[in-house]
Design an enzyme around this catalytic site. Sequence first.
Site, PDB file in Angstrom:
ATOM      1  N   HIS A 212      45.090  66.075  43.294  1.00 47.17           N
ATOM      2  CA  HIS A 212      43.708  65.668  43.602  1.00 47.17           C
ATOM      3  C   HIS A 212      43.136  64.771  42.504  1.00 47.17           C
ATOM      4  O   HIS A 212      41.924  64.711  42.322  1.00 47.17           O
ATOM      5  CB  HIS A 212      42.792  66.881  43.804  1.00 47.17           C
ATOM      6  CG  HIS A 212      43.308  67.879  44.782  1.00 47.17           C
ATOM      7  ND1 HIS A 212      43.161  67.735  46.142  1.00 47.17           N
ATOM      8  CD2 HIS A 212      43.999  69.030  44.599  1.00 47.17           C
ATOM      9  CE1 HIS A 212      43.729  68.766  46.764  1.00 47.17           C
ATOM     10  NE2 HIS A 212      44.251  69.561  45.847  1.00 47.17           N
ATOM     11  N   SER A 333      41.127  37.551  31.761  1.00 50.77           N
ATOM     12  CA  SER A 333      39.935  37.267  32.561  1.00 50.77           C
ATOM     13  C   SER A 333      39.406  35.884  32.225  1.00 50.77           C
ATOM     14  O   SER A 333      39.471  35.447  31.074  1.00 50.77           O
ATOM     15  CB  SER A 333      38.850  38.315  32.279  1.00 50.77           C
ATOM     16  OG  SER A 333      37.593  37.890  32.768  1.00 50.77           O
ATOM     17  N   LYS A 339      39.813  41.162  28.098  1.00 53.21           N
ATOM     18  CA  LYS A 339      40.529  41.798  29.194  1.00 53.21           C
ATOM     19  C   LYS A 339      42.036  41.532  29.133  1.00 53.21           C
ATOM     20  O   LYS A 339      42.488  40.444  28.797  1.00 53.21           O
ATOM     21  CB  LYS A 339      40.001  41.306  30.552  1.00 53.21           C
ATOM     22  CG  LYS A 339      38.598  41.769  30.895  1.00 53.21           C
ATOM     23  CD  LYS A 339      38.510  43.263  31.066  1.00 53.21           C
ATOM     24  CE  LYS A 339      39.259  43.765  32.279  1.00 53.21           C
ATOM     25  NZ  LYS A 339      38.736  43.239  33.544  1.00 53.21           N
ATOM     26  N   GLU A 346      48.900  45.390  40.487  1.00 49.32           N
ATOM     27  CA  GLU A 346      47.790  45.351  41.447  1.00 49.32           C
ATOM     28  C   GLU A 346      48.198  44.559  42.688  1.00 49.32           C
ATOM     29  O   GLU A 346      47.875  44.924  43.819  1.00 49.32           O
ATOM     30  CB  GLU A 346      46.555  44.734  40.800  1.00 49.32           C
ATOM     31  CG  GLU A 346      45.931  45.581  39.702  1.00 49.32           C
ATOM     32  CD  GLU A 346      44.705  44.920  39.107  1.00 49.32           C
ATOM     33  OE1 GLU A 346      43.828  44.484  39.871  1.00 49.32           O
ATOM     34  OE2 GLU A 346      44.630  44.822  37.864  1.00 49.32           O
ATOM     35  N   LYS A 381      60.422  35.979  64.094  1.00 55.31           N
ATOM     36  CA  LYS A 381      61.039  35.444  62.875  1.00 55.31           C
ATOM     37  C   LYS A 381      60.067  35.400  61.700  1.00 55.31           C
ATOM     38  O   LYS A 381      60.380  35.889  60.612  1.00 55.31           O
ATOM     39  CB  LYS A 381      61.591  34.035  63.115  1.00 55.31           C
ATOM     40  CG  LYS A 381      62.473  33.856  64.340  1.00 55.31           C
ATOM     41  CD  LYS A 381      63.716  34.694  64.297  1.00 55.31           C
ATOM     42  CE  LYS A 381      64.537  34.494  65.555  1.00 55.31           C
ATOM     43  NZ  LYS A 381      63.815  34.771  66.808  1.00 55.31           N
TER      44      LYS A 381
END
Length: 518
Positions: A212, A333, A339, A346, A381
Amino acid sequence: MDAIDLSFFSHSPLLSPLRPNPPSKHRTLSQIPAGSNSRRREPLRAMSHVGETASKEAKLWGGRFEESVTEKVEKFTESISFDKLLYKHDIMGSKAHATMLANQGLITESDRDSILHGLDDIEKQIEAGEFVWRTDREDVHMNIEAALTDMIGEPAKKLHTARSRNDQVATDFRLWCRDAIDSIIAKIKHLQTALVTLALKNEALIVPGYTHLQRAQPVLLPHVLLTFVEQLERDAGRYMDCRERLNFCPLGACALAGTGLPIDRFMTANALGFTAPMRNSIDAVSDRDFVLEFSFANSTTAIHLSRLGEEWVLWASEEFGFITPSDSVSTGSSIMPQKKNPDPMELVRGKSARVIGDLVTLLTLCKGLPLAYNRDFQEDKEPMFDSVKTIAGMLDVSAEFAHNVSFNHDRINKALPAGHLDATTLADYLVKKGMPFRSSHDVVGRLVAVCVSRGCELQNLSLEEMKDVNAVFEDDVYEFLGVKNSVGKFCSYGSTGSTCVAEQLAYWVQRLQITATG
């Protein structure tokens, strides 16, 4: 990302044919003689680019037609823009067919040799980028046959004896899918090897296990990584099952009813590495189960890769901080200088939707089609090509990511004590003392409540505090507390115990033939 090479490899039959082929008569493609060709072969003249034609020529099927199709119809119905990927397999099928026709006395050996030499020349021109694909020749089959006629003349007109484009395309597509499956299985093994190698590098590292998305129990990192290795192994099994079922030859079924000419379908099936001819000629041209099954196998693999991507995207976040991808598999970024994003994984997660979408397209395409061949099948295809290209890229980049990620041992070790990960092991301790599990569950739950109120972990409680909850506790309880002790107590087959995980790793090292260098 570069487009993958969709011109695949070699072929080998999975099973013996349903009836034996006389070895003195039947030959594989590698045994077909080059022969001699008395007709001088000229290189094909440059005709036009795809989508353009200098002048329309009569269709090979146009005998009963008084008018040519309009440009809009021709543009709408052409498939050469994508089915030219089948060229190698179309040529393979034509070589096998021509050899069989000669063997059966339906064409002469001289005609056969001219056809084989001409097909060789066309294949070389295609691979050299010198062959010009014409939209007015509709598809890969007509392009190659018309070019062969331009090159060698009358013998080329005999190649389509006892053959239809219906069984021709079904054969080509099965050959293509068979090679694609072989390629994907190899890529799966490469990713499995990367994951096992990563596990070996972090063999003793304990990480939190989650249910969970909440902390549950401590597990060894290799145990987590081998989860994906097991999933990929089932994926490989699905591909192999699919390959076995698709490996039957439609060639010779013609349009749908077969032929009255004395062909030998077992000979062509054997030459192309198929198990046997398909038993029913209508089924041979109608069946696209192999496309659906292949696409489903791709979709299942894509889901597994997406889940791997999700784990690593989470683990690379500042909140987790469990892994650090190298700069070589990360992006930045455009606005935030700090970043460092795990973009490849992803995109793996995102591209799974594309592969699933291809499956839905194919399922919808095949729903409710009447027997036997329908032009709708032209639309199988592009989604299949896209599905294979996408899953191949996902497998490649996932392996690349695995080779370029490091685990932050200090960060993980500091984070491990939180979450009472040893609670279940403590309950097992009470069971070993003779307490029913439901009772032990309740006792440990009350101890966890004490820890929550005090802001500490189970191993920080004194023996007196534990005895206040239940008198059964003794000094040996501390052998079950803490993540290292907890992991050490797991002993069931397939569990996260050190011995069990070592056995799992040893199995995969041997199965994947991993060397010390990985």
